[in-house]
Each structure stands twice: as C-alpha cells, then as structure tokens.
Write a protein that holds these residues in place. Structure first.
Motif, short mmCIF file in Angstrom:
data_model
loop_
_atom_site.label_atom_id
_atom_site.label_comp_id
_atom_site.label_asym_id
_atom_site.label_seq_id
_atom_site.Cartn_x
_atom_site.Cartn_y
_atom_site.Cartn_z
N SER A 59 0.86 -0.92 -0.16
CA SER A 59 -0.31 -0.08 0.26
C SER A 59 0.89 1.47 -0.20
O SER A 59 2.45 0.93 -0.08
N GLY A 60 0.00 2.51 -0.47
CA GLY A 60 1.37 3.47 -0.57
C GLY A 60 1.90 3.63 1.72
O GLY A 60 2.26 4.53 1.50
N THR A 61 0.89 3.75 2.17
CA THR A 61 0.85 3.99 3.74
C THR A 61 1.69 3.50 4.31
O THR A 61 3.04 4.32 4.39
N ASN A 64 4.88 4.86 2.26
CA ASN A 64 5.81 5.72 2.42
C ASN A 64 6.02 5.73 4.44
O ASN A 64 7.15 6.42 4.71
N HIS A 85 -0.51 13.91 3.25
CA HIS A 85 -1.29 12.66 3.66
C HIS A 85 -0.64 12.06 4.84
O HIS A 85 -1.27 11.14 5.45
N GLU A 90 -2.26 8.68 8.14
CA GLU A 90 -1.68 7.45 7.97
C GLU A 90 -1.36 8.04 9.95
O GLU A 90 -0.80 6.68 10.33
N GLU A 137 4.54 16.01 -0.94
CA GLU A 137 3.77 14.69 -1.71
C GLU A 137 3.40 16.34 -2.84
O GLU A 137 3.08 17.40 -2.99
N ASN A 141 -2.65 15.43 -2.43
CA ASN A 141 -4.37 15.17 -1.82
C ASN A 141 -5.17 16.16 -1.03
O ASN A 141 -6.24 16.77 -1.78
N ASP A 170 5.86 11.45 -0.93
CA ASP A 170 4.80 11.09 -1.74
C ASP A 170 4.05 11.23 -2.84
O ASP A 170 3.53 12.20 -2.81
N ALA A 172 2.29 9.44 -4.68
CA ALA A 172 1.02 8.66 -5.17
C ALA A 172 0.30 8.78 -6.68
O ALA A 172 -0.39 7.86 -6.87
N ARG A 173 0.10 10.16 -6.65
CA ARG A 173 -0.39 10.18 -8.04
C ARG A 173 0.38 11.00 -8.78
O ARG A 173 0.72 12.47 -9.03
N CYS A 198 1.29 5.26 -6.20
CA CYS A 198 0.93 4.45 -5.88
C CYS A 198 0.02 3.33 -7.43
O CYS A 198 -0.18 4.70 -8.13
N LYS A 201 -4.57 3.62 -7.73
CA LYS A 201 -5.17 4.81 -7.45
C LYS A 201 -5.93 4.52 -9.38
O LYS A 201 -6.15 3.85 -9.97
N SER A 209 1.97 -0.56 -4.72
CA SER A 209 2.24 0.70 -4.68
C SER A 209 4.14 0.42 -4.62
O SER A 209 4.25 -0.75 -4.45
C1 LIG Z 1 -1.30 11.23 -1.20
C2 LIG Z 1 -1.67 10.13 -0.81
N1 LIG Z 1 -0.78 9.33 -0.10
C3 LIG Z 1 0.02 7.98 0.67
C4 LIG Z 1 -1.87 7.36 0.32
C5 LIG Z 1 -1.94 6.16 0.94
O1 LIG Z 1 -2.01 5.13 -0.26
P1 LIG Z 1 -2.68 3.88 0.44
O2 LIG Z 1 -4.61 3.65 0.56
O3 LIG Z 1 -2.35 3.08 -0.11
O4 LIG Z 1 -2.53 2.87 1.87
C6 LIG Z 1 -3.16 8.11 -0.43
C7 LIG Z 1 -4.01 7.38 -0.59
O5 LIG Z 1 -5.39 8.11 -0.45
C8 LIG Z 1 -2.93 9.44 -0.61
O6 LIG Z 1 -3.52 9.98 -1.10
#
Ligand SMILES: Cc1ncc(COP(=O)(O)O)c(C=O)c1O
Length: 345
Positions: A59-61, A64, A85, A90, A137, A141, A170, A172-173, A198, A201, A209
């Motif tokens: 996972s993204g969490t 990170n 995020h 987290e 980031e 987000n 981070d 993620a996107r 990620c 997403k 991720s």
């Molecule tokens: C900017 C950002 N970082 C990290 C994450 C974490 O990803 P995950 O949901 O896979 O743990 C998210 C999830 O929405 C996010 O928006």
C-alpha cells in the motif's frame, strides 16, 4: 442502475484485459526474489523514475512509512506540509512506527513555504531533534489534487542537500502530476532521494505501490518491509496488474483531468457552491457548500439516492469529487446537474 463513484480514484476496478494478465502471470516466491513478474515491475518502476532500484509494497501508506523509517532514527524530526497525507491520514504511523517528531510547514495549494522550511531547520545540537527528512507530496491530495511546481521541489531539494537532509516524495499520484505538467515522471522524481507512487489509484491496479531509490536504500527498505509484514510471496499476481497499469494507463489520465474540469466548470458560479478553479489541476474537485443548511453528509445521502457516491462529513461544508477511469463524461455531467439541482431546491 450502477453507481457513479466519486469517492476516490482508489475505487477503480481491474479491466477485463488486466484480469487476463493477472490470470496468466508467472510467479515465484518474492521473498527469495524468485518472482519474475515482481522483478520486472520493480525494474520498470526504477526505469520510469530514473532511480537505481524499486520495491513493490502492498500500500501507499506502507510505502511512505517504510521510507520514513529507512531515512530516520527515533527522536529525529521530519518536515512536511500541514495537510500532508502522511501527517493526516496515516493513523499516526510516523510516531508509532518510526518514533519521529513532525514539524509542519504551511503553504497554499500544498506548496511548502521555503522560508518557513529555512527558518525551522533544526541543527541537532543537544537541545533539538535534528531535521533528518523533508517529505513532499505531488499531487497534493487535501489541497485538491494540486501540482507542486518543479521550481518549488527543486528549491526544497537543493536546500535539503546543502543541509545534509534527505527528501522523500509521496508521489501517490505522481502520474497525474506528470500528466498535468506534460513531462515524464522521472523529471519530478529528480528532486527526491526516495519516492512512493501508487498503482492502485488512477492507474487502476487492484493493489500495490512502489518505493524507488538507491540500491542501498532499497536494501534497507526491504528489511523494513519484512518488519512491517509487507513482504509477500507469489505477488506476481498483483505485480502483473501493476505492469499492465504502468504500460497502458498513464495516457488515459488526461481524460480524468478533463472530466474534473468539466465538472468544475458546470458548477462554477452556483450560488450555493464555492470552487477555487485554481485548484482544479488534475483529477479532483474540492467543493464548498455555502448559504445552505445542508452539510457534506446530507448532500452525500441525497446524491446516493440518485446512485451518485461521494464522501461528505457531518458538520462539514467541504466535499471532494474524484475523477477516474470508472466514471464517464456523461456520469460527470449528470453528477454536476444532480448536485446543482438539489442545492437549488
Ligand atoms: C497522497 C496520498 N499518499 C498516500 C496514500 C496512501 O495510499 P494507500 O491508500 O494505498 O495506503 C494516499 C491514499 O489515498 C494518498 O492520497
């Protein structure tokens, strides 16, 4: 009638083609590095980000948090945006898993103020927790999927290097950021020592991720991934979807950004809605309700009756609509119309 789901781009489901690739994946035990599909995904991620190596994580969490632990020791300080995020969403993992202090930096649209960073760097003398890591980031987000400009990233990265501090992104996107800037992902990744992005997403993979960095960093990250319980076995099943996502999905993200623009334009100027058009840069639209007794939770419930899903909290006037491959242009315009109509009445 199927739901149009604007809650997040994490709700995307694997396509038929992606499911075929998953079913046909060659696998092995990844803890022995025997899974050729995971190995290929890691090679591809390193190549796309122009880093020496990469690691697949669930996972993204987790990605990170592995990076934060790999860069720091308990008692160190990390700097990050007030709305990051990592800080907000987290579950306090930086404190629980790495024992680090967080120093928050303000900045409009998710862009950290370089003057504040400079003023708050901690030297690590006998009284202070040393600043060991700066986390950025991109896209941001909470700010509404905004793109942090490369100039800001470059400035922060250079300042960090002058002070012997590492930078984690981070991302993620990051593919949405690259799409908006019309550049390659590696041009953004140039301004960090490690990054997480990620697959699950907007790129549409069901799970996973990537962490990218130097060989030495990824060796260390591999140990921490094991410690956190994120080392998997025949994960080629998941990696196959990741490879397919990386090879086919990035060019499609522009359509999601266009839908976000269309949605924002349709609602802009509505007497019960505030939208800051400057924030509509990628696949999200932040909407603020005004002059109505309805809150986010009320609007969410009313839209659900029309088969439109969106998150909204009790007592909050803020709502976020997220655009992704599983919502069409038609659904986008219908949702704008439905929201407009229910706020008129
Ligand atoms: C900017 C950002 N970082 C990290 C994450 C974490 O990803 P995950 O949901 O896979 O743990 C998210 C999830 O929405 C996010 O928006």
């Amino acid at each position: 009638m199927p739901y149009a789901d604007f809650r997040s781009d994490t709700v995307t489901k694997p396509t038929e083609e992606m499911r075929k690739v998953i079913a046909a994946a060659e696998v092995g035990d990844d803890i022995y590095k025997d899974d050729p599909t995971v190995n290929e995904l890691e090679r591809l991620a390193a190549e796309l980000t122009d880093k020496e190596a990469a690691l697949f994580v669930p996972s993204g969490t987790m990605g990170n948090q592995i990076c934060i632990k790999a860069h720091t020791a308990p008692g160190d300080e990390i700097m990050l945006h007030t709305d990051a995020h990592i800080y907000i969403f987290e579950a306090g993992a930086t404190a629980a898993l790495s024992g680090v202090m967080t120093r928050l930096i303000d900045g409009e649209y998710g862009v950290m103020d370089i003057c504040q960073i400079k003023a708050r760097l901690q030297p690590g003398d006998m009284h202070h927790a040393p600043t060991r890591l700066i986390c950025m980031e991109n896209t941001h987000n909470v700010a509404g999927g905004t793109v942090v400009p490369l100039e800001n990233m470059r400035e922060i990265y250079n300042l960090a290097k002058e002070n012997d501090i590492n930078v984690h992104l981070d991302g993620a996107r990051i593919f949405n950021a690259a799409t908006a800037l019309n550049i390659e992902v590696k041009e953004i990744a140039a301004y960090c020592d490690s990054l997480m992005f990620c697959l699950s997403k907007g790129l549409g993979a069901p799970v996973g991720s990537m962490i990218c960095g130097t060989h030495a960093f990824i060796e260390r990250a591999m140990v921490i991934r094991k410690m956190f319980g994120g080392a998997l076995r025949q994960s080629g099943i998941l990696a196959a979807a990741g490879i397919y996502a990386l090879q086919t999905m990035p060019p499609l993200l522009k359509a999601d950004h266009d839908n976000a623009q269309a949605f924002a334009s349709a609602l802009y100027g509505h007497k019960h809605i505030d939208i800051d058009l400057h924030t509509v840069q990628t696949n999200m639209v932040n909407v603020v309700l005004k002059g109505t007794s309805l809150d986010g939770s009320d609007v969410s419930n009313l839209l659900r009756e029309k088969n439109i899903l969106v998150n909204g909290d009790k007592g909050s006037k803020k709502m976020r609509f997220v655009f992704h491959r599983d919502v069409t242009k038609t659904q986008t315009l219908e949702a704008a119309e439905a929201l407009s109509a229910l706020l008129q009445s």
